[in-house]
Scaffold this active site. Sequence first.
Site, PDB file in Angstrom:
ATOM      1  N   HIS A 122      76.820 -23.107  35.284  1.00 31.17           N
ATOM      2  CA  HIS A 122      75.321 -23.698  35.443  1.00 31.17           C
ATOM      3  C   HIS A 122      74.508 -23.392  34.345  1.00 31.17           C
ATOM      4  O   HIS A 122      73.718 -23.858  33.783  1.00 31.17           O
ATOM      5  CB  HIS A 122      74.708 -23.201  36.763  1.00 31.17           C
ATOM      6  N   GLU A 172      95.215 -36.616  34.050  1.00 30.27           N
ATOM      7  CA  GLU A 172      94.755 -35.066  34.324  1.00 30.27           C
ATOM      8  C   GLU A 172      96.148 -34.449  34.632  1.00 30.27           C
ATOM      9  O   GLU A 172      96.316 -33.179  34.376  1.00 30.27           O
ATOM     10  CB  GLU A 172      93.726 -35.333  35.458  1.00 30.27           C
ATOM     11  N   CYS A 179      87.834 -38.478  27.918  1.00 29.84           N
ATOM     12  CA  CYS A 179      86.338 -38.230  28.493  1.00 29.84           C
ATOM     13  C   CYS A 179      86.299 -36.769  29.004  1.00 29.84           C
ATOM     14  O   CYS A 179      85.231 -36.333  29.413  1.00 29.84           O
ATOM     15  CB  CYS A 179      86.158 -39.199  29.761  1.00 29.84           C
TER      16      CYS A 179
END
Length: 532
Positions: free
Chosen positions: A168, A394, A465
Site C-alpha cells: 500500500h 501467468e 501488462c
Amino acid sequence: MWKRPHLAPPTPLYALPSDHREAEAEEFMQAVQTVAAGYEERARRAKGAAAKVLMATAQLASDRGWVRPALKAIADGVPAATAAINAIESIAATFRRLGGVMAERVSDLGDIRDRVVSRLSGEPEPGVPMPEQPSILLADDLSPADTADLDLDLIIAIATKLGGPTSHTAIIARQRGLPCVVGVPDLQTIGDGDVVLLDGAAGTLTRRLSEVDADALVQADARRRAAIDGWAGPGVTADGKAVQLLANVADGAAARAAAVGPVEGVGLYRTELGFLNSLTEPTIDHQADTYAEVLDAFPGRKVVVRTLDAGTDKPVPFASLADEPNPALGIRGQRLAITRPGLIRRQLDAIAMAAMGRDPRPWVMAPMISTVDEAARFAEECRARDLFAGVMVEVPAVALLAEEFLKVVDFVSIGTNDLTQYVMAADRLAPDLAHLTTPWQPGLLRLVKMTADAGLKLGKPVGVCGEAAADPAMACVLVGMGITSLSMAAAAVPAVGVQLSKITTERCRRAAEAALTAATATDARSAAVAEL
C-alpha cells in the site's frame, strides 16, 4: 529513521467499574468512527488505486472482526485502550501467519490501533514528523494514511525497510508521484543528515556518493524529467516501429484520468478492483454500467478487460472463495468457474452489454488459465458474445505452450508479476525474496521470449501488462523480443515513451539478446543497459 512506536497494554491492568463500562464502550465506538471517517476523507481527496486503498483501510478500521472482541472485553471490565490494542494484535497475528499481502496489512492495523488509542487518550492522531527542510524520509514502514498525509514540499522521497513493490505504501507513493524504494535492508544504519541518492525508477538507495557524482546524476535526472514532461506520444522507436503504450486502470475514474495523458488505450482493466467491497454479486446491468465507464473514457481506442482475478491477495466477498492453505495455487481467477460456473458467464454478458453501440469491440482476457482446453472454452464464450478473446500468461505452462494457446485465442498478455512468482516459486510480496522476483530473472525472460516468438509466428498480438512494462530499460528489451504492446500505470507511460523514442529496433533486439544470454538477473539488467 522513523519507526512507529510500539503500543503495549498498560500494566498492571485494572478493571473498569461496572457502572463505567457502557460509557467506555460508547467512547471506544466514537473513537473508531472518528478514525474511520478520517480514512474516508483521505480517500475522497485521493484518486484511483490510492483512493481504493484508503477506503479499504476505512472499512478495516470499523471491521467487526476486531471491534466486536474489543467491545466484549470492555463489557468484561477491560479499559478501552487495552481492549483495542489486544483485539488488533490478535488480528495482526493472524495476518502475519497468512503471509504475503495479508502480512502487509499489519502496518495498516498498527496505524488504526495508534489512531484509536490516541483518540481515547484525548491526544491528536499520530503521524510522521515533518523535517524543517526537504528530505528523504526513512521509515521502518508506513501506513496508507501516513503516506497520504505526507507534505510533498518537505518529503521528496521515501524509503522503507519493510513492504514490497505492490504494498500500500508503494501504491499510494506512486499515485502521488513520490519516488519510493521499499524493502531496503540495513536502513537503520543511515543517520539523520546523511546524504543518500534515491532512484525510485531503479529501486535503489545509494550511500557514500561524492557530491560531484551525486550532482551529475541529479542533473541528468532533471534533463530526463524535462523530456518526460514534454513527451506527447505515440509510442514509437527511433526508427519508426510503433509500440502500443497502454494504461492499467481499476475503474471509470482511473480510466478518465489516464485518458487525459498520452496513452493509446487500456491494456489491463482490473475489473475485480471495483468489487472488492461488494458482499453480493452485482447484477449484470450494474456491472455493465461499471464497465461502460471505462469504455466511454477511451472511445475508438483499444480496451482490454480482464475478467475477475479474485482470490489470494484480491478477495472478492461475493465470489465465495474457500479458505485454502495455499490460495496463490488454489481457486483464483478463471478457476472460479470450477466453484461458481455462472459467475464468469454473467460477467461476459455484462461486458457484451457494455460494448453494445460502442466501437471497437473490447478485448477480453481470462486470468490464471493453465490449459489449452480452458483457453478454448473461454474463447468460445467470448466469441459467442462478439468479443475478442485472450488469456493471461501467468502460469509457466502457458508460456511453454504459447503457440498452442495462440491457435485458439486472438491474443495473449503476459502478467509478469504472477509469472515471476510462479517461475521462481517466491511470493512476489515478500520483501526478503525481492531478489528472486525481479523481472530480470533469466528464466522469466526466456519464457517471455518463447511467448513473443509464438505470437510473431502466428501473427497474433502479445502484450505485457505487469510491472515490468513500466521499467524503461525492460520496455526496450521486451520490444526487442517482439512484444507488441506494453501496459502500465498511466504515470509511467511518458518515461517509457521517451526511452523508446531514443532507441532503434535493432538496439532493442541486441539488448534483448544480451539479457537472454545472461546467467543472473543482475547480469541481465547490466548487459541490457550497456547495449542501450
